[in-house]
Structures are given as C-alpha cells and as structure tokens.
Motif scaffolding. Structure first.
Motif, PDB file in Angstrom:
ATOM      1  N   TYR A  32       0.808  -1.228   0.000  1.00 23.66           N
ATOM      2  CA  TYR A  32       0.000   0.000   0.000  1.00 23.66           C
ATOM      3  C   TYR A  32       0.835   1.269   0.000  1.00 23.66           C
ATOM      4  CZ  TYR A  32      -3.505   3.411   1.491  1.00 23.66           C
ATOM      5  OH  TYR A  32      -4.318   4.513   1.576  1.00 23.66           O
ATOM      6  N   SER A  33       1.926   1.289   0.743  1.00 24.78           N
ATOM      7  CA  SER A  33       2.721   2.520   0.838  1.00 24.78           C
ATOM      8  C   SER A  33       3.284   2.930  -0.517  1.00 24.78           C
ATOM      9  CB  SER A  33       3.853   2.350   1.851  1.00 24.78           C
ATOM     10  OG  SER A  33       4.737   1.315   1.454  1.00 24.78           O
ATOM     11  N   ALA A  36       0.398   4.731  -2.057  1.00 26.36           N
ATOM     12  CA  ALA A  36      -0.156   5.835  -1.263  1.00 26.36           C
ATOM     13  C   ALA A  36       0.783   7.033  -1.205  1.00 26.36           C
ATOM     14  CB  ALA A  36      -0.473   5.353   0.149  1.00 26.36           C
ATOM     15  N   ASP A  39       0.624   9.397  -4.184  1.00 33.39           N
ATOM     16  CA  ASP A  39      -0.660  10.098  -4.201  1.00 33.39           C
ATOM     17  C   ASP A  39      -0.713  11.199  -3.150  1.00 33.39           C
ATOM     18  OD1 ASP A  39      -1.556   8.598  -6.273  1.00 33.39           O
ATOM     19  OD2 ASP A  39      -3.191   7.619  -5.193  1.00 33.39           O
ATOM     20  N   ILE A  40      -0.204  10.898  -1.956  1.00 33.41           N
ATOM     21  CA  ILE A  40      -0.201  11.894  -0.881  1.00 33.41           C
ATOM     22  C   ILE A  40       0.673  13.082  -1.268  1.00 33.41           C
ATOM     23  CG2 ILE A  40       0.508  12.327   1.509  1.00 33.41           C
ATOM     24  CD1 ILE A  40      -0.232   9.382   2.097  1.00 33.41           C
ATOM     25  N   SER A 107      -7.818   5.549   5.778  1.00 31.31           N
ATOM     26  CA  SER A 107      -8.686   6.098   4.741  1.00 31.31           C
ATOM     27  C   SER A 107      -9.240   7.477   5.089  1.00 31.31           C
ATOM     28  CB  SER A 107      -9.847   5.137   4.474  1.00 31.31           C
ATOM     29  OG  SER A 107     -10.685   5.617   3.452  1.00 31.31           O
ATOM     30  N   GLY A 168      -4.230   0.696  -6.700  1.00 32.14           N
ATOM     31  CA  GLY A 168      -3.686   2.056  -6.702  1.00 32.14           C
ATOM     32  C   GLY A 168      -3.693   2.684  -8.075  1.00 32.14           C
ATOM     33  N   THR A 172      -8.096   6.067  -5.924  1.00 37.39           N
ATOM     34  CA  THR A 172      -7.285   6.948  -5.096  1.00 37.39           C
ATOM     35  C   THR A 172      -6.875   6.212  -3.830  1.00 37.39           C
ATOM     36  OG1 THR A 172      -9.131   7.852  -3.802  1.00 37.39           O
ATOM     37  CG2 THR A 172      -8.642   8.905  -5.923  1.00 37.39           C
ATOM     38  N   TRP A 173      -5.831   6.693  -3.180  1.00 35.14           N
ATOM     39  CA  TRP A 173      -5.307   6.006  -1.997  1.00 35.14           C
ATOM     40  C   TRP A 173      -6.322   5.932  -0.866  1.00 35.14           C
ATOM     41  CZ3 TRP A 173      -4.466   8.357   2.809  1.00 35.14           C
ATOM     42  CH2 TRP A 173      -4.608   9.747   2.849  1.00 35.14           C
ATOM     43  N   ARG A 174      -7.288   6.833  -0.831  1.00 34.44           N
ATOM     44  CA  ARG A 174      -8.304   6.800   0.233  1.00 34.44           C
ATOM     45  C   ARG A 174      -9.386   5.750  -0.033  1.00 34.44           C
ATOM     46  NH1 ARG A 174      -8.116  10.867   4.039  1.00 34.44           N
ATOM     47  NH2 ARG A 174      -6.864  12.701   3.525  1.00 34.44           N
TER      48      ARG A 174
END
Length: 473
Positions: A32-33, A36, A39-40, A107, A168, A172-174
């Motif tokens: 996930y990282s 994410a 995107d962050i 999330s 991903g 979106t990452w959320r």
C-alpha cells in the motif's frame, strides 16, 4: 458421488483459504505505501484532492511506509501468546478488528500521525495472523498436502501486493482500503465456519472435540491414527507451556535446534532485501538508467514474484526442500552480485553493450527465485520444523524477523549513500551466502516426514542430524 479424498481436499482448501484471505490483506498492507506515498505527495503539491491535503515531508512519509513493521513486532508477540491460550483460529478472527480499524483510520486520516497510527494497527493485526498462520495451515493439512499448502503463504502475500498496486492504479489512496476491509470481513466469516486447530482442541477441549474437528477436515469416520500422533505433541491444558516455560526449555536440543534454524534462516533471508526491492523498485530502476513508468515497474515486480509463487507449489511438492533452497538462493546471490557489478561499472564509468538492461534482468531473476523457493520455504520450515507445542515461540521469532525487516527497509536508502549501491547489493549477497552455507550443512530434509519424525530428528541431545537427512553441496 464425491469420494472421501475429494471431500477431504475440498474441506482442507476451505479451511486453509479462509486463513489465507487474511494473508492477502497483509500483502496489501505491504504494497500500500508504494501507491499511497506518491498520491499523498501529489495532493500536497497539486492540491486537487476532494479531501484536505495531508501536510507532510519525505522523512515522515518514510516512517509511514515502515511503521507497519513496528506494529508487526508487537503483533507477533500477541499472536503467539493468544494463539496458545485462546486457539489460533479464534486469534486470527479477533485480529480482524485492529486490521479493519487500521485501514479505516488510514482512509479517513487528516494528518500524518493518524496515517502512521493506522499503519501500526494494521501491522499489529497482520502479524498476529502471520504468527498463527503457518502452524494452523500445517495442522489443517493432511501430510501429503502439507508442503504445497504451506508454500501458498508467500504466494498470497504476493497476490496482496499485486492487488494493492493494481488498486492504486485504478483508485485513489483513500478508496483502496475498501478492498482489504471487505477481504478481512470475508476471512473472519469463513473461519467461523471451520473447526479450531485439532492439536489445540486436544489439549484444551478434549479428545471428542478433536475427533469431531478431524472428521470434518479429513471427511472420514476413522481418525484414530491421527489422534494418536497428535497425542505425542499434545498441549495439556493443565500443564500448557507459557512463554517463560518455553524459553527455559530452549536449552533442549529438540527445541533450540529447530527454533534457531527457522529464526536465523528468516533473518538472513530478510537481510537479503526482498522487501527493500519491493518498496524501492522504482528507485532502483531509475538509478540504473532504465526509464519505466512507476506503477508499471511495481506491477512487473509483483507479477514476477507471483509467478515464482505458483512455481514454488510445483517445486516444493516434487523436489527436496533443501535442494530447492540451495538452487533458488544461489540464483538470488548471483542476481545481487550482478546488480552490484552493474552499479560498480556505472560508478567507474565502465560501459559495455547491454549494461543498461542487466539490472532489470537481475531484479526479475531475484524476485522470481525468491518467490519460487527461498520465500515460501521459510514458512514451510516454520510450519514443519517448529514443534507444535512450542508455537508460543513463533510470535517471538516473527518479532525478531520483523525488526530485521524494519531495519532493512528503513536503512536501505542510507546504505545506498554509506556504502554505495554496489556495496549494498553485495552486502545482500553476503547474507545469502551465509544462508546457502546453512542449507548445505545443517538443514534437515523435512519432505515426506510426519511431525513426529521431524521432532525425533532434533530430540536426542548427543545425536546429530542423520547424514541421510542433510543435503551436501
């Protein structure tokens, strides 16, 4: 009409895949990282998100990426103790609570601290599952299918990583956390429909409950022979081993030998950097001069690892465990030596045809070999060599190994600066060389042996592992 063997296979698959649904979620947490963090960062710089951008920096995001490993350290200890006291199946079901809470928290996070807290919760729950997974799978499996079922563990991790990367690319990452939350709910619901660990039931509920569980799993009315084998490794409720008692018994050869073999092997494998390659694949590609899309690079690595996991099922079922370990570890060492040599040539301004493509070949061969042998074998040996009555120690082993994984992934960017990329990859190769020496000299062959036979190999204080049970290079 369905045969007894077919019915037994179907029920074993039902029980084991219920556990592995939780392992897939753990793999999604690892991957996930990678999707994410970009995107962050893009939200911070572009400010186009519907949500308020999380104000952070690269250092804090590196903690976000690696903090899941910190949670795994505590979760492994919790999982080992809880699995012994309350049963491994129930422990995995309860572990769904922090896992789901962690994904939900990530999330809806509004700052980096909530993101890290969510990652830690996921790590605690995920490692609780891991600490009980291999031993429970080994106990659910019949002896002839134990190796292939155990070898599915890293395949499920790889499937989770790949699912995270693909999610991903599309979401979106959320929104990505919705998928693992659904998987974890399915895991808890499916596990509630299968029996608890037979050996745990024998020590805590009695022979009748054990017989009912084994009849359901094996699909046959007579399971007396298997019950007699379980009695030899029975955990008695009145004299069950606590963590302190298990540690005291480490002076016994039948305990410390398999524990050390399993733990040292896992530490050496993690020190070879398989997850550093997963987390920093894009960086490695870019620094080697290969131009490739970020998501495509991550997906290629995940797909190759997944292919290796499928190949592992065939290899582990049909060939000696130690021989598979020797061949695949040798390929990983060659890959890291070759990768280091490419970066050394680049540092020394040495150029030759094909230099730019060799790093890609080395990385793909490295991940294929890891997925096809070294990766799954560490979990196969954990399930086969560890005495079932000492599974309380499994949590401690996973904690030590997870701390090694945390150090490796956290320090990887620093190693690239301190000892240069070529020195880093040669260091990984050196760790693999030590593991290879272990495979050639001290690892016993567990293929085709019952848990009682494996235990007897380590039991005698003055008796070395029989020469026929070891593989020499």
């Amino acid at each position: 009409m369905i045969s007894v063997e077919t019915q037994a296979l179907c029920r074993e698959i039902q029980a084991i895949m219920s556990i592995y649904a939780g392992v897939v979620v753990g793999g999604m947490g690892m991957g996930y990282s990678a999707i994410a963090v970009p995107d962050i960062q893009s939200e911070v710089y572009s400010n186009t998100s519907l949500f308020s951008p999380i104000q952070t920096n690269d250092e804090e995001l590196s903690w976000f990426a690696s903090s899941i490993n910190l949670g795994q350290i505590g979760g492994a200890l919790i999982g080992g103790v809880s699995g012994t006291k309350y049963g491994p199946k129930l422990t995995i079901i309860l572990a769904s609570i922090p896992i789901i809470l962690g994904w939900v928290l990530v999330s809806v996070s509004t700052n980096i601290y909530l993101l890290i807290a969510g990652r830690v919760l996921k790590g605690i729950g995920g490692s609780t599952v891991t600490a009980n997974c291999t031993l429970l799978v080994a106990q659910y499996s019949s002896q002839s299918r134990r190796g292939p079922f155990l070898s599915l563990f890293p395949l499920m991790i790889g499937l989770g990583i790949l699912a995270s990367y693909i999610a991903g690319l599309l979401l979106t990452w959320r929104l990505v956390p919705v998928i693992p939350v659904c998987f974890m709910l399915m895991c808890a619901l499916a596990l509630s429909q299968v029996p608890e660990s037979p050996i745990w039931l024998l020590g805590h509920k009695g022979e009748h409950e054990t017989e009912v569980a084994l009849k359901w799993l094996r699909g046959k009315p007579d399971v007396s022979k298997e019950i007699q084998e379980l009695k030899l490794t029975q955990e008695n409720q009145n004299e069950k081993l606590t963590l302190v008692q298990a540690i005291k018994n480490l002076k016994k050869p039948g305990v410390y030998k398999p524990v050390l073999l399993v733990m040292v092997n896992m530490i050496l494998v993690m020190s070879m950097g398989p997850f550093s390659v997963v987390f920093y694949a894009v960086t490695i590609f870019q620094s080697s001069g290969i131009s490739i899309d970020n998501y495509l690079a991550a997906i290629i690595i995940a797909v190759v690892r997944l292919i290796g996991g499928v190949l592992a099922i065939f290899l582990i079922k049909n060939f000696a465990r130690v021989k598979v370990g020797i061949v695949t570890m040798t390929l990983m060492i060659i890959s890291m030596v070759g990768l280091g040599a490419c970066f050394y040539c680049k540092e020394q301004n040495i150029d030759f045809p094909g230099l730019s493509i060799i790093p890609l070949i080395c990385l793909l061969l490295y991940m294929l070999a890891f997925g096809a042998g070294v990766g799954p074998l560490q979990w196969v040996w954990s399930g086969e060599l560890m005495p079932p009555e000492y599974k309380v120690l499994n949590g401690g082993i996973v904690s030590v190994v997870t701390f090694t994984l945390f150090l490796n992934t956290k320090l990887f960017p620093n190693l690239l600066v301190w000892i240069q990329p070529y020195g880093t990859y040669w260091l990984f190769a050196a760790s693999g060389l030590v593991a290879l020496i272990m495979y050639c000299t001290v690892f016993p062959e567990s293929k085709g042996k019952s848990m009682v036979e494996i235990k007897q190999m380590f039991a005698a204080k003055d008796k070395k592992i029989p020469k026929s049970d070891s593989i020499e290079c």
